[in-house]
Design an enzyme around this catalytic site. Sequence first.
Site, PDB file in Angstrom:
ATOM      1  N   ARG A  15     -24.631  42.276  13.627  1.00 56.45           N
ATOM      2  CA  ARG A  15     -23.213  42.819  13.676  1.00 56.45           C
ATOM      3  C   ARG A  15     -22.957  44.085  13.017  1.00 56.45           C
ATOM      4  O   ARG A  15     -23.444  44.401  11.780  1.00 56.45           O
ATOM      5  CB  ARG A  15     -22.028  41.767  13.299  1.00 56.45           C
ATOM      6  CG  ARG A  15     -20.777  42.272  13.662  1.00 56.45           C
ATOM      7  CD  ARG A  15     -19.812  41.333  13.350  1.00 56.45           C
ATOM      8  NE  ARG A  15     -19.652  40.650  14.369  1.00 56.45           N
ATOM      9  CZ  ARG A  15     -18.714  39.449  14.500  1.00 56.45           C
ATOM     10  NH1 ARG A  15     -17.698  39.367  14.052  1.00 56.45           N
ATOM     11  NH2 ARG A  15     -18.683  38.641  15.718  1.00 56.45           N
ATOM     12  N   ARG A  64     -17.549  32.691  12.709  1.00 52.58           N
ATOM     13  CA  ARG A  64     -18.299  32.015  13.774  1.00 52.58           C
ATOM     14  C   ARG A  64     -19.534  32.316  14.054  1.00 52.58           C
ATOM     15  O   ARG A  64     -20.694  31.592  14.172  1.00 52.58           O
ATOM     16  CB  ARG A  64     -17.257  31.735  15.139  1.00 52.58           C
ATOM     17  CG  ARG A  64     -16.245  30.845  14.952  1.00 52.58           C
ATOM     18  CD  ARG A  64     -15.132  31.426  15.730  1.00 52.58           C
ATOM     19  NE  ARG A  64     -14.542  32.521  15.040  1.00 52.58           N
ATOM     20  CZ  ARG A  64     -13.809  32.210  14.007  1.00 52.58           C
ATOM     21  NH1 ARG A  64     -13.304  31.086  13.782  1.00 52.58           N
ATOM     22  NH2 ARG A  64     -13.193  33.486  13.377  1.00 52.58           N
ATOM     23  N   THR A  65     -19.694  33.794  14.386  1.00 53.43           N
ATOM     24  CA  THR A  65     -20.905  34.158  14.936  1.00 53.43           C
ATOM     25  C   THR A  65     -22.123  34.042  13.873  1.00 53.43           C
ATOM     26  O   THR A  65     -23.094  33.380  14.106  1.00 53.43           O
ATOM     27  CB  THR A  65     -20.651  35.754  15.260  1.00 53.43           C
ATOM     28  OG1 THR A  65     -19.515  35.887  15.882  1.00 53.43           O
ATOM     29  CG2 THR A  65     -21.903  36.169  16.304  1.00 53.43           C
ATOM     30  N   HIS A 110     -20.192  41.863  23.014  1.00 55.04           N
ATOM     31  CA  HIS A 110     -20.479  40.824  22.061  1.00 55.04           C
ATOM     32  C   HIS A 110     -21.171  39.847  22.920  1.00 55.04           C
ATOM     33  O   HIS A 110     -20.530  38.791  23.369  1.00 55.04           O
ATOM     34  CB  HIS A 110     -19.133  40.287  21.596  1.00 55.04           C
ATOM     35  CG  HIS A 110     -19.198  39.336  20.419  1.00 55.04           C
ATOM     36  ND1 HIS A 110     -20.546  38.800  19.930  1.00 55.04           N
ATOM     37  CD2 HIS A 110     -18.346  38.970  19.672  1.00 55.04           C
ATOM     38  CE1 HIS A 110     -20.073  37.732  19.052  1.00 55.04           C
ATOM     39  NE2 HIS A 110     -18.729  38.025  18.666  1.00 55.04           N
ATOM     40  N   LYS A 150     -26.395  52.221  -0.587  1.00 54.53           N
ATOM     41  CA  LYS A 150     -26.908  53.430  -1.627  1.00 54.53           C
ATOM     42  C   LYS A 150     -27.428  54.606  -0.650  1.00 54.53           C
ATOM     43  O   LYS A 150     -27.814  55.531  -0.976  1.00 54.53           O
ATOM     44  CB  LYS A 150     -28.152  52.796  -2.317  1.00 54.53           C
ATOM     45  CG  LYS A 150     -27.767  51.859  -3.076  1.00 54.53           C
ATOM     46  CD  LYS A 150     -29.349  51.309  -3.849  1.00 54.53           C
ATOM     47  CE  LYS A 150     -29.243  49.849  -4.162  1.00 54.53           C
ATOM     48  NZ  LYS A 150     -30.633  49.731  -4.497  1.00 54.53           N
TER      49      LYS A 150
END
Length: 314
Positions: free
Chosen positions: A101, A51-52, A129, A80
């Site tokens: 995120r 969703r986000t 959030h 890496k």
Amino acid sequence: MENRSIVSIADYSRDKIQYLLNMATEFEAHPNRQLLRGKVVATLFFEPSTRTRLSFETAANRLGARVIGFSDPKATSSSKGETLKDTIKMVSNYADVIVMRHKLEGAALYASEVTDVPIINAGDGSNLHPSQTMLDLYSIYKTQGKLDNLNIYMVGDLKYGRTVHSLLMSMRKYSPTFHFIAPKELEMPEEYKLYCQQKGIKYVEQQDFTEDTIADADILYMTRVQRERFTDLMEYERVKDAYILKADMLGKCKENMKILHPLPRVNEIEYAVDDSKHAYYFEQAQNGLYARQALICDVLGITLDDVKNDTTII
Ligand code: CP
């Protein structure tokens, strides 16, 4: 230039929240515009999301921006050994706003300190959030017609649930009464209870979850027990089904009570609840599009007046 990053919205004033809610309302009426033509939005998802990420990308696309980014850090140079600082500095060369995120608490704050490009925190570990909180506030406002003096029941994983932590702090100016319903292992962390005490926020803790205990709720905020945050999977197995909302528990609830859930759902709301007039979680996710359009515009300096006077509506 002032850094307009959104790491947390806990300190936003009532006026600021109302301003963003009004902007989201404008976008809900007309989501397709060219307000962000020529802008590039980067979405850096170091943790999984449906969703986000997709609603941020849809928000940007529907406003005419272009989107770059990744949803799998294994396919980037962080695999890496590139540091978060270097990654952010690189992406800052390409994008006008960075939505990120990350599994580490504080990652968004750190990112905001190493670049002048605004960062929008799309979730940092178990911490915060804020864009979810904005859409939660928008959903509560739309369904209840107000944010003040509501009984908000938070159920499930209150320990690791960043959405409940964010929402709790952002509602402090609205005189809520919180009910924290969680198994002992997942109860609301002390720091958030202390926060409530310091800010004069009323809360009660309880472990029973029945038709009677939720009868006084205005908002029933269900959460998933987050398997990915447990170091001991045996403990997850013990608590994962502690609280399951069933359709036959809704008989005594208030007429306008709405069930929210940030989603994804696993077992905590049975499917029969979806047909109830109280179920609002899918609409809540849709509200995320409009709330995130407002947040992207805000960090880019586009005002509510700009949105109201916009002539680029499609
Ligand atoms: N609510 C939420 O954050 O959902 P996603 O993990 O799918 O983005």
